[in-house]
Design a protein around this motif. Structure first.
Motif, PDB file in Angstrom:
ATOM      1  N   MET B   1       0.840  -1.202   0.000  1.00 11.97           N
ATOM      2  CA  MET B   1       0.000   0.000   0.000  1.00 11.97           C
ATOM      3  C   MET B   1       0.877   1.256   0.000  1.00 11.97           C
ATOM      4  O   MET B   1       1.934   1.248   0.620  1.00 11.97           O
ATOM      5  CB  MET B   1      -0.901   0.004   1.237  1.00 11.97           C
ATOM      6  N   ARG B   2       0.407   2.271  -0.665  1.00 16.15           N
ATOM      7  CA  ARG B   2       1.181   3.501  -0.772  1.00 16.15           C
ATOM      8  C   ARG B   2       1.249   4.219   0.583  1.00 16.15           C
ATOM      9  O   ARG B   2       0.253   4.283   1.302  1.00 16.15           O
ATOM     10  CB  ARG B   2       0.495   4.401  -1.795  1.00 16.15           C
ATOM     11  N   ALA B   3       2.436   4.739   0.879  1.00 14.63           N
ATOM     12  CA  ALA B   3       2.628   5.363   2.190  1.00 14.63           C
ATOM     13  C   ALA B   3       2.099   6.788   2.212  1.00 14.63           C
ATOM     14  O   ALA B   3       2.171   7.503   1.211  1.00 14.63           O
ATOM     15  CB  ALA B   3       4.107   5.360   2.544  1.00 14.63           C
ATOM     16  N   ARG B   4       1.551   7.149   3.363  1.00  8.53           N
ATOM     17  CA  ARG B   4       1.183   8.555   3.609  1.00  8.53           C
ATOM     18  C   ARG B   4       2.457   9.315   3.949  1.00  8.53           C
ATOM     19  O   ARG B   4       3.536   8.734   3.997  1.00  8.53           O
ATOM     20  CB  ARG B   4       0.180   8.629   4.766  1.00  8.53           C
ATOM     21  N   LEU B   5       2.322  10.589   4.255  1.00  6.55           N
ATOM     22  CA  LEU B   5       3.512  11.418   4.448  1.00  6.55           C
ATOM     23  C   LEU B   5       4.480  10.859   5.504  1.00  6.55           C
ATOM     24  O   LEU B   5       5.696  10.836   5.272  1.00  6.55           O
ATOM     25  CB  LEU B   5       3.109  12.849   4.814  1.00  6.55           C
ATOM     26  N   GLY B   6       3.945  10.378   6.642  1.00  9.78           N
ATOM     27  CA  GLY B   6       4.808   9.849   7.707  1.00  9.78           C
ATOM     28  C   GLY B   6       5.675   8.702   7.196  1.00  9.78           C
ATOM     29  O   GLY B   6       6.889   8.687   7.391  1.00  9.78           O
ATOM     30  N   GLY B   7       5.023   7.754   6.516  1.00 10.83           N
ATOM     31  CA  GLY B   7       5.751   6.611   5.964  1.00 10.83           C
ATOM     32  C   GLY B   7       6.670   7.032   4.838  1.00 10.83           C
ATOM     33  O   GLY B   7       7.801   6.536   4.717  1.00 10.83           O
ATOM     34  N   TYR B   8       6.193   7.971   4.040  1.00  7.24           N
ATOM     35  CA  TYR B   8       6.996   8.461   2.906  1.00  7.24           C
ATOM     36  C   TYR B   8       8.299   9.093   3.406  1.00  7.24           C
ATOM     37  O   TYR B   8       9.372   8.847   2.848  1.00  7.24           O
ATOM     38  CB  TYR B   8       6.176   9.476   2.107  1.00  7.24           C
ATOM     39  N   LEU B   9       8.208   9.876   4.478  1.00 12.24           N
ATOM     40  CA  LEU B   9       9.412  10.529   5.013  1.00 12.24           C
ATOM     41  C   LEU B   9      10.386   9.496   5.583  1.00 12.24           C
ATOM     42  O   LEU B   9      11.598   9.642   5.451  1.00 12.24           O
ATOM     43  CB  LEU B   9       9.029  11.564   6.080  1.00 12.24           C
ATOM     44  N   ALA B  10       9.826   8.454   6.213  1.00 12.07           N
ATOM     45  CA  ALA B  10      10.688   7.383   6.738  1.00 12.07           C
ATOM     46  C   ALA B  10      11.391   6.661   5.582  1.00 12.07           C
ATOM     47  O   ALA B  10      12.574   6.333   5.675  1.00 12.07           O
ATOM     48  CB  ALA B  10       9.855   6.407   7.560  1.00 12.07           C
ATOM     49  N   LEU B  11      10.652   6.434   4.499  1.00  8.51           N
ATOM     50  CA  LEU B  11      11.256   5.789   3.319  1.00  8.51           C
ATOM     51  C   LEU B  11      12.354   6.670   2.727  1.00  8.51           C
ATOM     52  O   LEU B  11      13.408   6.186   2.319  1.00  8.51           O
ATOM     53  CB  LEU B  11      10.193   5.509   2.246  1.00  8.51           C
ATOM     54  N   GLN B  12      12.093   7.973   2.718  1.00 11.20           N
ATOM     55  CA  GLN B  12      13.090   8.912   2.188  1.00 11.20           C
ATOM     56  C   GLN B  12      14.377   8.867   3.016  1.00 11.20           C
ATOM     57  O   GLN B  12      15.471   8.954   2.474  1.00 11.20           O
ATOM     58  CB  GLN B  12      12.540  10.350   2.210  1.00 11.20           C
ATOM     59  N   ARG B  13      14.194   8.731   4.340  1.00 13.48           N
ATOM     60  CA  ARG B  13      15.352   8.680   5.235  1.00 13.48           C
ATOM     61  C   ARG B  13      16.176   7.416   4.954  1.00 13.48           C
ATOM     62  O   ARG B  13      17.401   7.467   4.846  1.00 13.48           O
ATOM     63  CB  ARG B  13      14.882   8.700   6.690  1.00 13.48           C
TER      64      ARG B  13
END
Lengths: 109, 206
Positions: B1-13
């Motif tokens: 499932m596509r991540a919301r902003l919180g998950g997206y930022l963790a993925l970016q990190r």
């Protein structure tokens, strides 16, 4: 020894060996590229070829060198070719590009 | 499932850790970064499973998560079109980029951290773009009131308004877009200053 595909750590090492030899190769010519790659590696950088084979055989470079001593150049190249069939070189190059280990992936044929 | 902003930022990190490891040419750190990245999408993934899995399965999973979490129509956001890395500051730390997203949005809209993390990443980018544009307009307004905005030209013997420089993403014209012209509100004749403009003298404190 090459029945099992590399794990990710081994594959990253293999990508580092393969990536610099990649620029300007079209995916359609992957087979001829592999042949050329193996010949040039065996002739110019045999240690790189040996290291690549040892990664695909999940063993140390020394162990691969010992086991390949009897095989000769033909056997060595055949083992490398088999290894790169199981660990598809086209996918390795593509993965290297995605990770940023290679400047770019395959050219469009 | 596509991540919301919180998950997206963790993925970016995690992605940043992979990129840094690639720059340092450290195989172990690259694989650690990949494991961290995949764990965010697949929390049940065990390290043993990851280490033993064929590399093409690991890469396929990584590329799937990466593809799923790529911002759609990324090019339409001018703020993302910029090249180069952000300026380093002395108080920088690894997670600062993520904190900055939350801080900027919370500061502007007074939303809670949980609300912000529940935004879609592209939604948050849209808001951030507006916040940064508003901040720039405010700066331009304050600047236009100051003396430094009107440098004296010796050749013409006149002071001329020198607009404040805008960040690259605000002036860049993206391919396929119509040329953007700077909006200037017409000022009625009756409201314009007439005669010589005399700037007040600034007295020094001492």
């Amino acid at each position: 020894m090459t029945e099992k595909a590399m794990n990710i750590r081994e594959a990253v090492e293999a990508m580092k060996i393969l990536a610099p030899r990649m620029p300007g190769v079209a995916k359609a010519n992957a087979l001829s590229f592999v042949r050329g790659l193996l010949r040039s590696m065996a002739a110019k950088e045999p240690m790189d070829a040996l290291r690549l084979l040892s990664l695909m055989r999940h063993e140390t470079v020394e162990a691969t060198a010992v086991s390949m001593k009897e095989a000769g150049t033909g056997g060595f190249l055949a083992a490398l070719f088999d290894g790169l069939k199981l660990n598809r070189v086209a996918d390795l190059i593509e993965a290297a590009a995605v990770l940023g280990l290679a400047p770019k992936g395959w050219d469009d044929a | 499932m596509r991540a919301r902003l919180g998950g997206y930022l963790a993925l970016q990190r995690a992605q940043r850790r992979i990129d840094e490891a690639v720059d340092r040419d450290e195989t172990k750190s690259i694989t650690d970064g990949l494991y961290e990245y995949l764990c965010l999408a697949l929390p049940a993934l065990k390290r043993v499973t990851f280490d033993d899995a064929p590399w093409f399965e690991v890469m396929a999973a990584y590329m799937a998560v990466l593809g799923l979490n790529t911002i759609p129509d990324r090019k339409k956001y001018a703020i993302l079109a910029g090249k180069g890395k952000e300026k380093m500051v002395p108080w920088d730390y690894p997670e600062r980029a993520e904190i900055l997203w939350i801080h900027t949005l919370a500061n502007a809209y007074h939303w809670s951290k949980a609300d912000i993390e529940a935004l879609w990443p592209e939604e948050a980018i849209g808001y951030l773009q507006e916040i940064y544009a508003d901040e720039q307009y405010d700066r331009e307004f304050v600047y236009s009131l100051s003396e430094v905005a009107y440098p004296y030209d010796k050749a013409t013997k006149k002071s001329r308004y020198q607009p404040l420089e805008r960040p690259g993403w605000m002036v860049r014209i993206l391919k396929g877009q119509n040329r953007r012209t700077r909006f200037t509100a017409p000022v009625p004749e009756s409201l314009r200053p007439s005669g010589h403009i005399i700037f007040p003298k600034v007295e020094s404190d001492d």
